[in-house]
Design a protein around this motif. Sequence first.
Motif, PDB file in Angstrom:
ATOM      1  N   GLU A  25       9.194 -13.442 -16.751  1.00 18.01           N
ATOM      2  CA  GLU A  25       7.762 -13.338 -17.045  1.00 18.01           C
ATOM      3  C   GLU A  25       7.484 -14.089 -18.342  1.00 18.01           C
ATOM      4  OE1 GLU A  25       5.384 -11.295 -15.416  1.00 18.01           O
ATOM      5  OE2 GLU A  25       6.615  -9.980 -14.164  1.00 18.01           O
TER       6      GLU A  25
ATOM      7  N   LYS B 213       3.312  -3.661 -19.342  1.00 21.95           N
ATOM      8  CA  LYS B 213       4.284  -4.434 -20.124  1.00 21.95           C
ATOM      9  C   LYS B 213       4.862  -3.569 -21.247  1.00 21.95           C
ATOM     10  CE  LYS B 213       2.795  -8.806 -20.617  1.00 21.95           C
ATOM     11  NZ  LYS B 213       2.117  -9.924 -21.283  1.00 21.95           N
TER      12      LYS B 213
ATOM     13  N   LEU C  31      10.842 -10.276 -21.577  1.00 22.88           N
ATOM     14  CA  LEU C  31       9.995 -11.015 -20.626  1.00 22.88           C
ATOM     15  C   LEU C  31      10.761 -12.207 -20.046  1.00 22.88           C
ATOM     16  CD1 LEU C  31       6.462 -11.101 -22.314  1.00 22.88           C
ATOM     17  CD2 LEU C  31       7.200  -9.732 -20.373  1.00 22.88           C
TER      18      LEU C  31
ATOM     19  N   ARG D  63      -1.112  -2.779 -11.099  1.00 19.60           N
ATOM     20  CA  ARG D  63      -1.978  -2.341  -9.996  1.00 19.60           C
ATOM     21  C   ARG D  63      -1.432  -1.061  -9.391  1.00 19.60           C
ATOM     22  NH1 ARG D  63      -2.629  -7.839  -8.800  1.00 19.60           N
ATOM     23  NH2 ARG D  63      -1.032  -7.804  -7.199  1.00 19.60           N
ATOM     24  N   ALA D  64      -0.104  -0.993  -9.223  1.00 19.85           N
ATOM     25  CA  ALA D  64       0.494   0.210  -8.625  1.00 19.85           C
ATOM     26  C   ALA D  64       0.286   1.420  -9.526  1.00 19.85           C
ATOM     27  CB  ALA D  64       1.988  -0.013  -8.391  1.00 19.85           C
ATOM     28  N   MET D  65       0.279   1.194 -10.854  1.00 17.83           N
ATOM     29  CA  MET D  65       0.129   2.314 -11.779  1.00 17.83           C
ATOM     30  C   MET D  65      -1.332   2.589 -12.103  1.00 17.83           C
ATOM     31  SD  MET D  65       3.271   1.414 -14.361  1.00 17.83           S
ATOM     32  CE  MET D  65       3.043   2.799 -15.464  1.00 17.83           C
TER      33      MET D  65
ATOM     34  N   ARG E  76       9.970  -2.993 -12.045  1.00 16.22           N
ATOM     35  CA  ARG E  76      10.312  -4.328 -12.547  1.00 16.22           C
ATOM     36  C   ARG E  76      11.797  -4.642 -12.332  1.00 16.22           C
ATOM     37  NH1 ARG E  76       8.992  -9.335 -13.061  1.00 16.22           N
ATOM     38  NH2 ARG E  76      11.021  -9.455 -12.122  1.00 16.22           N
ATOM     39  N   HIS E  77      12.642  -3.713 -12.757  1.00 14.92           N
ATOM     40  CA  HIS E  77      14.076  -4.024 -12.779  1.00 14.92           C
ATOM     41  C   HIS E  77      14.720  -3.949 -11.399  1.00 14.92           C
ATOM     42  CE1 HIS E  77      17.975  -4.485 -14.745  1.00 14.92           C
ATOM     43  NE2 HIS E  77      18.426  -3.621 -13.849  1.00 14.92           N
ATOM     44  N   PHE E  78      14.469  -2.868 -10.689  1.00 15.46           N
ATOM     45  CA  PHE E  78      15.152  -2.688  -9.400  1.00 15.46           C
ATOM     46  C   PHE E  78      14.392  -3.309  -8.237  1.00 15.46           C
ATOM     47  CE2 PHE E  78      16.783   1.000 -11.873  1.00 15.46           C
ATOM     48  CZ  PHE E  78      18.136   0.674 -11.816  1.00 15.46           C
TER      49      PHE E  78
ATOM     50  N   ASP F 110     -10.276  -2.999  -8.300  1.00 10.99           N
ATOM     51  CA  ASP F 110      -9.697  -2.180  -7.236  1.00 10.99           C
ATOM     52  C   ASP F 110      -9.456  -0.769  -7.766  1.00 10.99           C
ATOM     53  OD1 ASP F 110      -8.380  -1.066  -5.168  1.00 10.99           O
ATOM     54  OD2 ASP F 110      -6.712  -2.490  -5.098  1.00 10.99           O
TER      55      ASP F 110
ATOM     56  N   ARG G 297       9.217  -6.281  -8.945  1.00 11.06           N
ATOM     57  CA  ARG G 297       7.756  -6.468  -8.882  1.00 11.06           C
ATOM     58  C   ARG G 297       7.245  -7.134 -10.162  1.00 11.06           C
ATOM     59  NH1 ARG G 297       5.556  -5.004  -3.751  1.00 11.06           N
ATOM     60  NH2 ARG G 297       7.508  -4.418  -2.755  1.00 11.06           N
ATOM     61  N   SER G 298       6.208  -7.948 -10.034  1.00 13.19           N
ATOM     62  CA  SER G 298       5.663  -8.613 -11.223  1.00 13.19           C
ATOM     63  C   SER G 298       4.864  -7.606 -12.045  1.00 13.19           C
ATOM     64  CB  SER G 298       4.750  -9.768 -10.804  1.00 13.19           C
ATOM     65  OG  SER G 298       3.562  -9.231 -10.263  1.00 13.19           O
ATOM     66  N   ILE G 299       4.582  -7.975 -13.298  1.00 15.51           N
ATOM     67  CA  ILE G 299       3.828  -7.058 -14.163  1.00 15.51           C
ATOM     68  C   ILE G 299       2.434  -6.800 -13.599  1.00 15.51           C
ATOM     69  CG2 ILE G 299       2.730  -6.918 -16.457  1.00 15.51           C
ATOM     70  CD1 ILE G 299       5.446  -7.998 -17.521  1.00 15.51           C
TER      71      ILE G 299
ATOM     72  N   TRP H 102       0.844  -1.206   0.000  1.00 21.01           N
ATOM     73  CA  TRP H 102       0.000   0.000   0.000  1.00 21.01           C
ATOM     74  C   TRP H 102       0.878   1.256   0.000  1.00 21.01           C
ATOM     75  CZ3 TRP H 102      -1.475   3.540   4.146  1.00 21.01           C
ATOM     76  CH2 TRP H 102      -2.611   4.299   3.865  1.00 21.01           C
TER      77      TRP H 102
ATOM     78  N   PHE I  71       9.613   0.551 -15.293  1.00 25.66           N
ATOM     79  CA  PHE I  71      10.943  -0.063 -15.356  1.00 25.66           C
ATOM     80  C   PHE I  71      11.558  -0.199 -13.961  1.00 25.66           C
ATOM     81  CE2 PHE I  71      15.558   0.150 -15.677  1.00 25.66           C
ATOM     82  CZ  PHE I  71      15.792  -0.961 -16.467  1.00 25.66           C
TER      83      PHE I  71
ATOM     84  N   ASP J  46      22.277  -1.771 -13.389  1.00 27.69           N
ATOM     85  CA  ASP J  46      22.379  -1.955 -11.934  1.00 27.69           C
ATOM     86  C   ASP J  46      23.490  -1.108 -11.332  1.00 27.69           C
ATOM     87  OD1 ASP J  46      20.284  -3.747 -11.785  1.00 27.69           O
ATOM     88  OD2 ASP J  46      21.568  -5.440 -12.309  1.00 27.69           O
TER      89      ASP J  46
ATOM     90  N   GLN K  64      -7.218   7.825  -5.127  1.00 27.81           N
ATOM     91  CA  GLN K  64      -6.194   8.736  -4.589  1.00 27.81           C
ATOM     92  C   GLN K  64      -5.912   9.845  -5.592  1.00 27.81           C
ATOM     93  OE1 GLN K  64      -2.916   6.206  -3.549  1.00 27.81           O
ATOM     94  NE2 GLN K  64      -3.960   5.419  -1.735  1.00 27.81           N
TER      95      GLN K  64
ATOM     96  N   ARG L 109       2.479   1.892  -3.318  1.00 26.68           N
ATOM     97  CA  ARG L 109       1.585   2.501  -4.298  1.00 26.68           C
ATOM     98  C   ARG L 109       1.510   4.017  -4.058  1.00 26.68           C
ATOM     99  NH1 ARG L 109      -4.234  -0.129  -4.898  1.00 26.68           N
ATOM    100  NH2 ARG L 109      -2.966  -1.959  -5.264  1.00 26.68           N
TER     101      ARG L 109
ATOM    102  N   ALA M 253      -6.060   3.314  -6.516  1.00 27.25           N
ATOM    103  CA  ALA M 253      -5.124   4.264  -7.143  1.00 27.25           C
ATOM    104  C   ALA M 253      -5.888   5.424  -7.783  1.00 27.25           C
ATOM    105  CB  ALA M 253      -4.276   3.535  -8.187  1.00 27.25           C
TER     106      ALA M 253
ATOM    107  N   GLU N  48      -8.087   5.751 -17.635  1.00 25.62           N
ATOM    108  CA  GLU N  48      -7.701   4.551 -16.886  1.00 25.62           C
ATOM    109  C   GLU N  48      -8.931   3.836 -16.339  1.00 25.62           C
ATOM    110  OE1 GLU N  48      -4.886   5.848 -13.968  1.00 25.62           O
ATOM    111  OE2 GLU N  48      -3.266   6.039 -15.434  1.00 25.62           O
TER     112      GLU N  48
ATOM    113  N   TYR O  68      14.002 -12.489 -19.664  1.00 25.42           N
ATOM    114  CA  TYR O  68      15.019 -11.987 -18.739  1.00 25.42           C
ATOM    115  C   TYR O  68      14.407 -11.735 -17.349  1.00 25.42           C
ATOM    116  CZ  TYR O  68      18.513  -8.908 -16.630  1.00 25.42           C
ATOM    117  OH  TYR O  68      19.425  -8.351 -15.769  1.00 25.42           O
ATOM    118  N   TYR O  69      13.194 -11.175 -17.353  1.00 23.47           N
ATOM    119  CA  TYR O  69      12.571 -10.839 -16.076  1.00 23.47           C
ATOM    120  C   TYR O  69      11.738 -11.992 -15.490  1.00 23.47           C
ATOM    121  CZ  TYR O  69      14.044  -6.014 -16.572  1.00 23.47           C
ATOM    122  OH  TYR O  69      14.800  -4.884 -16.670  1.00 23.47           O
TER     123      TYR O  69
END
Lengths: 189, 251
Positions: free
Chosen positions: B16, A167, B11, A157-159, A145-147, B156, A150-152, A72, A142, B48, B162, A75, B159, B145, B13-14
């Motif tokens: 997915e 994606k 995908l 959901r966060a965005m 995902r990268h740092f 949900d 987090r999954s897509i 939470w 990015f 990184d 808010q 987000r 977001a 959105e 690489y990550y």
Amino acid sequence: MGESDEAAVARARAGDPEGFRVLVERHSHALFRLAYRMTGNEQDAEDVVQEAFLRAYRRLDRYESRAGFGTWLYRITVNCSLDLIRRRLLERRDPAAGDASETMKSIPAGEPGPDRLAFGVEVRHKVALALAELSPKERVAFVLRHFEGRSIDEISRAMGGRPDAAKNCIFRAVQKLRRALDPLMSTAL
Amino acid sequence: MKHLKDEQLILYYYGEGVERAGTEAHLAACESCQASYDRLRETLAAIDAAPLPARPEDYGARVWQRLRPRLGEKPRFDWLGLFQPRRWVFGASLAALLAGAFLLGRFWPRPPEPSRASVPVSYRDRVLVLAMSEHLEQSQMLLIELVNAPAGGSIDLTAQQQGAEDLVEANRLYRQAATGAGEAALAGLLDELERWLLEIAHSPSRLSSRELEEFRRRIDQQEMIFKIHVIGRQLRAREEQVEPALPPARA
């Protein structure tokens, strides 16, 4: 073992600020890391951390435990970072404010110590510049995902959007970063 | 042999994507794709190396020290708060500045005053018109959105809620300014938008598919996104007409 997030939230909701202190002390490092990678600027990241905790405190009564307090808070931090990035973009369009990417260009490349090769310094500087050129949404997707790993689905959901949109933001971000960094990579070969 | 696309490599690489085994088998058999994947991995590994400033061990405690005095500012939406002098001063100033911006746009073009005093006014107005078009853009995004939220099950909306909450207060000030400046079309749109923002901000954080469909239907019926888009474009055009002035000199 320390107090759980849920117990600390319950105390804070009951009016005990010490409950919120536990949460702030526990999550500040992670929030700063996220905010810095989003904004690319130390002072902006500090401001985002403050604003995110303040918003969280004001909205504690709307927090539902099934999401987990950390998620939470994440987000909220993403939203605060996006707001700040948008403000910076607005300033960038304002001729008085100069170019916001100057903040990124001013990132110290680091003092090249004996253990640090000049090539590494250049890459780090180039990476910072390339990240600064991403659009706000590409940057958010990015970074998450990268740092942050987090999954897509979590990112979408966060965005507040659809997984396909998240994606695509990641694809575009990686493509831009590759265009910026590939020449350096081939130099290194 | 059909080569893998960049998107598939990213995908993979990550961790997915649904065809991981197939991608792995292809990479083992295809030198060209394996080379592309190695380059991608190398570039992403270099990222990184982006610098991350360290925070002291007691960073959390320091954040708390700065935050603690501000928690008393916890705002609850009370109508009495609207009558605080500070709010009136801020609102009135913003309204006056925006009114100036609209009047400036209305009587444009005219030769700029050569005096130094005209410079900061033009600059300030330009920034305010910019801020308002940014506000409309953010509101438009929020509605888009919402309209495009995936169907099925419960949705949900935390977001979006808010986001709506953050936009309501600015919208109120812009609406007052537009009304004061006699910009009826803009004031009308902002009035309509404000009702939507309030409704989104105060709706339950989870909506059923049926409730979301009803939201979409009403947004479509009122052509909200289209109207915001049109007025936003007009504001942008006006923003471009206002002479880009020099900023006030900094001391």
